[in-house]
Motif scaffolding. Sequence first.
Motif, PDB file in Angstrom:
ATOM      1  N   ASN A   1      13.638   4.548 -12.640  1.00 11.17           N
ATOM      2  CA  ASN A   1      14.217   5.679 -11.910  1.00 11.17           C
ATOM      3  C   ASN A   1      13.533   5.960 -10.573  1.00 11.17           C
ATOM      4  OD1 ASN A   1      15.259   6.134 -14.761  1.00 11.17           O
ATOM      5  ND2 ASN A   1      16.403   7.626 -13.574  1.00 11.17           N
ATOM      6  N   LEU A   2      13.095   4.884  -9.907  1.00 13.99           N
ATOM      7  CA  LEU A   2      12.468   5.059  -8.598  1.00 13.99           C
ATOM      8  C   LEU A   2      13.533   5.282  -7.532  1.00 13.99           C
ATOM      9  CD1 LEU A   2       9.694   2.317  -8.739  1.00 13.99           C
ATOM     10  CD2 LEU A   2       9.474   4.780  -9.130  1.00 13.99           C
ATOM     11  N   THR A   3      13.189   6.111  -6.557  1.00 10.91           N
ATOM     12  CA  THR A   3      14.089   6.377  -5.436  1.00 10.91           C
ATOM     13  C   THR A   3      13.482   5.951  -4.107  1.00 10.91           C
ATOM     14  OG1 THR A   3      13.244   8.636  -5.296  1.00 10.91           O
ATOM     15  CG2 THR A   3      15.267   8.292  -6.586  1.00 10.91           C
ATOM     16  N   SER A   4      12.152   5.797  -4.060  1.00 15.28           N
ATOM     17  CA  SER A   4      11.503   5.301  -2.850  1.00 15.28           C
ATOM     18  C   SER A   4      10.101   4.816  -3.192  1.00 15.28           C
ATOM     19  CB  SER A   4      11.448   6.369  -1.755  1.00 15.28           C
ATOM     20  OG  SER A   4      10.550   7.391  -2.104  1.00 15.28           O
ATOM     21  N   TRP A   5       9.566   4.003  -2.297  1.00 13.90           N
ATOM     22  CA  TRP A   5       8.205   3.516  -2.458  1.00 13.90           C
ATOM     23  C   TRP A   5       7.631   3.247  -1.075  1.00 13.90           C
ATOM     24  CZ3 TRP A   5       6.891  -1.248  -0.527  1.00 13.90           C
ATOM     25  CH2 TRP A   5       7.959  -2.085  -0.186  1.00 13.90           C
ATOM     26  N   SER A   6       6.314   3.268  -0.995  1.00 11.34           N
ATOM     27  CA  SER A   6       5.653   2.885   0.248  1.00 11.34           C
ATOM     28  C   SER A   6       4.345   2.191  -0.105  1.00 11.34           C
ATOM     29  CB  SER A   6       5.407   4.089   1.161  1.00 11.34           C
ATOM     30  OG  SER A   6       4.503   4.986   0.566  1.00 11.34           O
ATOM     31  N   LYS A   7       3.990   1.193   0.698  1.00 11.94           N
ATOM     32  CA  LYS A   7       2.768   0.424   0.496  1.00 11.94           C
ATOM     33  C   LYS A   7       2.014   0.403   1.812  1.00 11.94           C
ATOM     34  CE  LYS A   7       1.629  -4.373  -0.591  1.00 11.94           C
ATOM     35  NZ  LYS A   7       1.671  -5.039   0.655  1.00 11.94           N
ATOM     36  N   ASN A   8       0.724   0.706   1.742  1.00 16.71           N
ATOM     37  CA  ASN A   8      -0.116   0.733   2.932  1.00 16.71           C
ATOM     38  C   ASN A   8      -1.289  -0.211   2.699  1.00 16.71           C
ATOM     39  OD1 ASN A   8      -1.887   1.255   5.010  1.00 16.71           O
ATOM     40  ND2 ASN A   8      -1.710   3.476   4.879  1.00 16.71           N
ATOM     41  N   ASP A   9      -1.246  -1.392   3.322  1.00 21.77           N
ATOM     42  CA  ASP A   9      -2.308  -2.383   3.134  1.00 21.77           C
ATOM     43  C   ASP A   9      -3.588  -2.054   3.885  1.00 21.77           C
ATOM     44  OD1 ASP A   9      -1.098  -4.178   1.333  1.00 21.77           O
ATOM     45  OD2 ASP A   9       0.041  -5.103   2.945  1.00 21.77           O
ATOM     46  N   SER A  10      -3.588  -1.030   4.705  1.00 19.28           N
ATOM     47  CA  SER A  10      -4.818  -0.686   5.427  1.00 19.28           C
ATOM     48  C   SER A  10      -5.477   0.581   4.886  1.00 19.28           C
ATOM     49  CB  SER A  10      -4.529  -0.520   6.920  1.00 19.28           C
ATOM     50  OG  SER A  10      -3.660   0.565   7.144  1.00 19.28           O
ATOM     51  N   GLU A  11      -4.939   1.143   3.816  1.00 22.21           N
ATOM     52  CA  GLU A  11      -5.562   2.328   3.216  1.00 22.21           C
ATOM     53  C   GLU A  11      -6.959   1.952   2.716  1.00 22.21           C
ATOM     54  OE1 GLU A  11      -5.805   6.271   2.309  1.00 22.21           O
ATOM     55  OE2 GLU A  11      -4.098   5.294   3.259  1.00 22.21           O
ATOM     56  N   ASN A  12      -7.938   2.769   3.027  1.00 16.85           N
ATOM     57  CA  ASN A  12      -9.338   2.569   2.639  1.00 16.85           C
ATOM     58  C   ASN A  12     -10.007   1.394   3.356  1.00 16.85           C
ATOM     59  OD1 ASN A  12      -9.382   4.772   0.807  1.00 16.85           O
ATOM     60  ND2 ASN A  12      -8.263   3.502  -0.638  1.00 16.85           N
ATOM     61  N   GLU A  13      -9.397   0.902   4.425  1.00 14.37           N
ATOM     62  CA  GLU A  13     -10.036  -0.152   5.210  1.00 14.37           C
ATOM     63  C   GLU A  13     -11.188   0.458   6.009  1.00 14.37           C
ATOM     64  OE1 GLU A  13      -8.474  -2.221   9.044  1.00 14.37           O
ATOM     65  OE2 GLU A  13      -7.787  -3.409   7.325  1.00 14.37           O
ATOM     66  N   GLU A  14     -12.273  -0.281   6.081  1.00 15.61           N
ATOM     67  CA  GLU A  14     -13.432   0.147   6.863  1.00 15.61           C
ATOM     68  C   GLU A  14     -13.800  -0.979   7.828  1.00 15.61           C
ATOM     69  OE1 GLU A  14     -14.941   3.079   6.879  1.00 15.61           O
ATOM     70  OE2 GLU A  14     -13.791   3.928   5.219  1.00 15.61           O
ATOM     71  N   THR A  15     -14.176  -0.601   9.043  1.00 24.08           N
ATOM     72  CA  THR A  15     -14.558  -1.583  10.050  1.00 24.08           C
ATOM     73  C   THR A  15     -15.928  -1.238  10.619  1.00 24.08           C
ATOM     74  OG1 THR A  15     -13.492  -0.330  11.826  1.00 24.08           O
ATOM     75  CG2 THR A  15     -12.158  -2.000  10.705  1.00 24.08           C
ATOM     76  N   ALA A  16     -16.563  -2.249  11.183  1.00 22.74           N
ATOM     77  CA  ALA A  16     -17.825  -2.053  11.895  1.00 22.74           C
ATOM     78  C   ALA A  16     -17.610  -2.499  13.332  1.00 22.74           C
ATOM     79  CB  ALA A  16     -18.938  -2.871  11.252  1.00 22.74           C
ATOM     80  N   GLU A  17     -17.953  -1.623  14.251  1.00 19.23           N
ATOM     81  CA  GLU A  17     -17.818  -1.981  15.664  1.00 19.23           C
ATOM     82  C   GLU A  17     -18.855  -3.031  16.013  1.00 19.23           C
ATOM     83  OE1 GLU A  17     -18.043  -0.100  20.126  1.00 19.23           O
ATOM     84  OE2 GLU A  17     -17.919   1.267  18.436  1.00 19.23           O
ATOM     85  N   THR A  18     -18.435  -4.076  16.724  1.00 20.31           N
ATOM     86  CA  THR A  18     -19.342  -5.149  17.134  1.00 20.31           C
ATOM     87  C   THR A  18     -19.364  -5.320  18.658  1.00 20.31           C
ATOM     88  OG1 THR A  18     -17.607  -6.808  16.838  1.00 20.31           O
ATOM     89  CG2 THR A  18     -19.064  -6.407  14.958  1.00 20.31           C
ATOM     90  N   THR A  19     -18.844  -4.316  19.361  1.00 27.04           N
ATOM     91  CA  THR A  19     -18.817  -4.375  20.821  1.00 27.04           C
ATOM     92  C   THR A  19     -20.247  -4.412  21.362  1.00 27.04           C
ATOM     93  OG1 THR A  19     -16.807  -3.053  20.770  1.00 27.04           O
ATOM     94  CG2 THR A  19     -17.913  -3.241  22.884  1.00 27.04           C
ATOM     95  N   SER A  20     -20.483  -5.279  22.327  1.00 26.38           N
ATOM     96  CA  SER A  20     -21.795  -5.384  22.964  1.00 26.38           C
ATOM     97  C   SER A  20     -21.588  -5.601  24.469  1.00 26.38           C
ATOM     98  CB  SER A  20     -22.590  -6.546  22.358  1.00 26.38           C
ATOM     99  OG  SER A  20     -21.998  -7.782  22.721  1.00 26.38           O
ATOM    100  N   PHE A  21     -22.675  -5.713  25.203  1.00 31.33           N
ATOM    101  CA  PHE A  21     -22.559  -6.012  26.626  1.00 31.33           C
ATOM    102  C   PHE A  21     -21.821  -7.327  26.839  1.00 31.33           C
ATOM    103  CE2 PHE A  21     -26.763  -3.582  27.436  1.00 31.33           C
ATOM    104  CZ  PHE A  21     -26.078  -2.379  27.432  1.00 31.33           C
ATOM    105  N   ASP A  22     -21.971  -8.268  25.870  1.00 30.88           N
ATOM    106  CA  ASP A  22     -21.310  -9.568  25.982  1.00 30.88           C
ATOM    107  C   ASP A  22     -19.796  -9.454  25.854  1.00 30.88           C
ATOM    108  OD1 ASP A  22     -23.808 -10.797  26.213  1.00 30.88           O
ATOM    109  OD2 ASP A  22     -23.970 -11.061  24.027  1.00 30.88           O
ATOM    110  N   SER A  23     -19.290  -8.327  25.353  1.00 28.44           N
ATOM    111  CA  SER A  23     -17.844  -8.130  25.184  1.00 28.44           C
ATOM    112  C   SER A  23     -17.148  -7.865  26.508  1.00 28.44           C
ATOM    113  CB  SER A  23     -17.582  -6.947  24.233  1.00 28.44           C
ATOM    114  OG  SER A  23     -18.207  -7.140  22.994  1.00 28.44           O
ATOM    115  N   LYS A  24     -17.918  -7.632  27.552  1.00 35.20           N
ATOM    116  CA  LYS A  24     -17.415  -7.434  28.917  1.00 35.20           C
ATOM    117  C   LYS A  24     -16.347  -6.339  28.993  1.00 35.20           C
ATOM    118  CE  LYS A  24     -18.496 -12.120  30.382  1.00 35.20           C
ATOM    119  NZ  LYS A  24     -19.863 -11.995  30.144  1.00 35.20           N
ATOM    120  N   GLY A  25     -16.591  -5.252  28.254  1.00 28.86           N
ATOM    121  CA  GLY A  25     -15.696  -4.097  28.303  1.00 28.86           C
ATOM    122  C   GLY A  25     -14.556  -4.123  27.297  1.00 28.86           C
TER     123      GLY A  25
END
Length: 160
Positions: free
Chosen positions: A29-53
């Motif tokens: 008896n489902l009428t809708s569904w949604s899936k979020n593959d990025s829920e609870n995703e965590e990232t670490a920033e790795t930007t450095s001077f070598d990233s050139k902005g």
Amino acid sequence: MGRPIDARGWVFEVKDQSRPGDHWLPIENLTSWSKNDSENEETAETTSFDSKGWYEQDVMQRGGQIELEGQYALDKSGRQVPGQAYVDRYWGQRLGIDSRNLIRWRHDSQDTWVIWEATVTPDEQSGETNDKTSWTATFTQCGRPRYAPVFPICVEESSA
């Protein structure tokens, strides 16, 4: 060009851990569904001077979530349909290490199940004067997804 698939062709099932064996209960008896593959995703920033902005990052954690919505439904004997009842009365009441179970899904055009170990949050039920009662549950992925064929291949042993 490919053809779009119907949203109503998705099938969701939960493993019934109250019985021995490999028994799965459809969530009906489902009428809708949604899936979020990025829920609870965590990232670490790795930007450095070598990233050139330019911004850089690494994904440190993946996650996912599925929300199912439907109509609270009764079977012919007047009991809540088995898949919904299992989520509400059995799985949704468990705590700690017992709070995990399996959910699987696929589109009816596919020959492979996606299987998550997950926790469940039985969500809001509501309705107004001329509505049917709603039913909602949210499943949160725990660990890496697995895959299984819809129809396992049976191999007969050759006679000696």
